[in-house]
Design a protein around this motif. Structure first.
Motif, short mmCIF file in Angstrom:
data_model
loop_
_atom_site.label_atom_id
_atom_site.label_comp_id
_atom_site.label_asym_id
_atom_site.label_seq_id
_atom_site.Cartn_x
_atom_site.Cartn_y
_atom_site.Cartn_z
N ALA A 138 13.11 -0.35 -3.85
CA ALA A 138 14.44 -0.58 -4.15
C ALA A 138 14.18 -0.89 -6.03
N VAL A 139 12.81 -1.39 -6.22
CA VAL A 139 13.01 -1.33 -7.87
C VAL A 139 11.89 -0.50 -8.40
N LEU A 140 11.51 0.59 -7.61
CA LEU A 140 10.69 1.64 -8.09
C LEU A 140 10.92 2.21 -9.35
N ARG A 141 12.25 2.73 -9.61
CA ARG A 141 12.72 3.20 -10.97
C ARG A 141 13.02 2.38 -11.93
N THR A 142 13.81 1.16 -11.51
CA THR A 142 14.25 0.35 -12.63
C THR A 142 13.21 -0.83 -13.05
N SER A 143 12.10 -1.26 -12.15
CA SER A 143 11.11 -2.15 -12.53
C SER A 143 9.86 -1.67 -12.03
N PRO A 144 9.02 -0.54 -12.76
CA PRO A 144 7.89 -0.51 -12.39
C PRO A 144 6.92 -1.31 -11.98
#
Length: 440
Positions: free
Chosen positions: A227-233
């Motif tokens: 879920a956060v791979l693109r927004t919060s690496p």
């Protein structure tokens, strides 16, 4: 005798087909001896009476009491038909074929299953020989002899009776030995089955605890990372590290369980000191991983140093682990969990509650199922001699309570540090200790 009555004691008596063949041969030989003895007399009824006695003896093993009654009745008829004034008399009394009475008595003593029947058979023969010796003057029947002949008859009858009783006692001894052997074999089989059942239950608990908890944490972490791979690496990277650490721990536990299955011991000989010991310190690791999976965990561990044995620490660890797993599976991320582990008055108390993420008690997230976890926790607590309770709370959430008697042990000087099992990205190293108290 048959194989069932004699038992597997070959040096005492044959068994199976050989016993049946030998027994039938002995019966035929006794019947022929009685028949040949009767053939030597010239009385009109001697041969008939002897033949009937011989025929009855063929059934002496299966119907010993009936055979003796028939032979005694024929002997009474022989005594009543005896007429010393006739030449030749219709039947001779006593006669050599009267040995059938002794054979019948021996069969009762040796083969009868009624405890008092051997004594009744011996008494009947003694009374019959006494009556035959005295005769029946009121019926006009003279006796067959004086006191000397009576003593000979009684001595012969007692000798046969004692011999048969000795054989009877030996047969009972053989049967008791065979019964003890069968009973011991059944007990051994039962012990093996119980031991196998206990081992299967223990392995099932370990597999469930390791697989269920690890997969629950890894699944939630993987969902969060996606879920956060693109927004919060950075958060995704932390979640992946948690997944990797949890997987490594699960693999280590699985290797240990496989070694138990293959070798029958927790590890190779001499490697016991290298095994990882699960202690109360690692509950903090469980709590941190649950927090990274989205749970709000309030942990409190208050146990004096050296108060718990390794088995008790393992039990407490597995109960907390299973409770966190159930919360992750059924309440999902966002739920709050309160964990209290303390020792009071020689009893280890474990209390785990969750708020169910606000859902009504008894409801679960879609696709959740289970039941094995509660069974495993109850089995662990009962094996430790404790009490276990689990059920929904009023309103929302779930509560688990366990109390386990504590066996005070000598403080352990060395333990495998829990810090080596802590993911570097999720928390700082935890110093090895027995009493941990964390409030959040």
């Amino acid at each position: 005798m048959t194989e069932e009555s004699s038992g597997p004691v070959p040096w005492i008596t044959p068994s199976g087909r050989y016993a049946r063949v030998l027994g039938r041969a002995v019966d035929i030989a006794l019947a022929l001896a009685v028949l040949v003895a009767a053939y030597e007399y010239a009385g009109a009824y001697d041969l008939l009476l002897g033949a009937l006695m011989a025929l009855a003896l063929l059934a002496r093993r299966k119907r010993p009491v009936t055979v003796m009654a028939v032979v005694m009745a024929l002997a009474l008829a022989q005594f009543l038909l005896h007429d010393p004034s006739a030449d030749p008399p219709p039947a001779h009394a006593p006669a050599a074929y009267d040995v059938a009475v002794l054979f019948a008595m021996m069969s009762v003593v040796h083969h009868s299953r009624i405890p008092w029947m051997p004594y009744a058979a011996g008494g009947a023969v003694l009374l019959a020989t006494g009556a035959a010796s005295a005769g029946a003057p009121f019926l006009g029947v003279e006796g067959s002899g004086g006191g000397d002949s009576l003593l000979v008859f009684w001595g012969l009858a007692l000798t046969v009776w004692l011999t048969a009783f000795a054989l009877h006692t030996r047969r009972l001894f053989a049967e008791s030995q065979a019964a003890r052997a069968r009973h011991a074999e059944r007990e051994q089989e039962q012990r093996v089955r119980l031991a196998a059942a206990r081992e299967r239950a223990e392995i099932a608990r370990e597999l469930h605890d390791v697989v269920a908890h690890s997969l629950a944490v890894m699944t939630l972490q993987a969902d969060g990372a996606g879920a956060v791979l693109r927004t919060s690496p950075d958060l995704a990277e932390s979640a992946l590290k948690t997944i990797a650490a949890t997987g490594r721990d699960a693999i280590d536990d699985m290797h240990r369980i496989v070694r138990v299955l293959r070798e029958g011991q927790p590890g190779p000989a001499g490697a016991g000191e290298d095994r990882r010991l699960v202690t109360l310190d690692e509950i903090e690791v469980l709590a941190d991983r649950a927090r990274t999976a989205g749970l709000t965990v309030d942990l409190s561990v208050d146990v004096g140093e050296g108060r718990l044995s390794p088995a008790e620490e393992m039990t407490a660890f597995r109960i907390v682990q299973e409770c966190l797993t159930n919360t992750l599976r059924h309440a999902g991320s966002g739920a709050g969990v309160g964990i209290r582990v303390r020792e009071e008055d020689g009893t280890l108390l474990i209390d785990v509650t969750d708020d169910g993420a606000g859902a009504l008690a008894g409801r679960a997230v879609a696709g959740a199922s289970g039941g094995n976890g509660l069974v495993g926790m109850r089995e662990r607590v009962e094996l430790a001699g404790g009490a276990f309770e689990a059920g929904p709370r009023l309103g929302s959430g779930w509560q688990v309570r366990a109390s386990i008697p504590v066996r005070t042990k000598t403080p352990v000087l060395t333990k495998t540090p829990a810090a080596t099992k802590t993911p570097a990205a999720t928390k700082a190293p935890v110093t090895t200790k027995t009493s941990v108290r964390t409030e959040r």
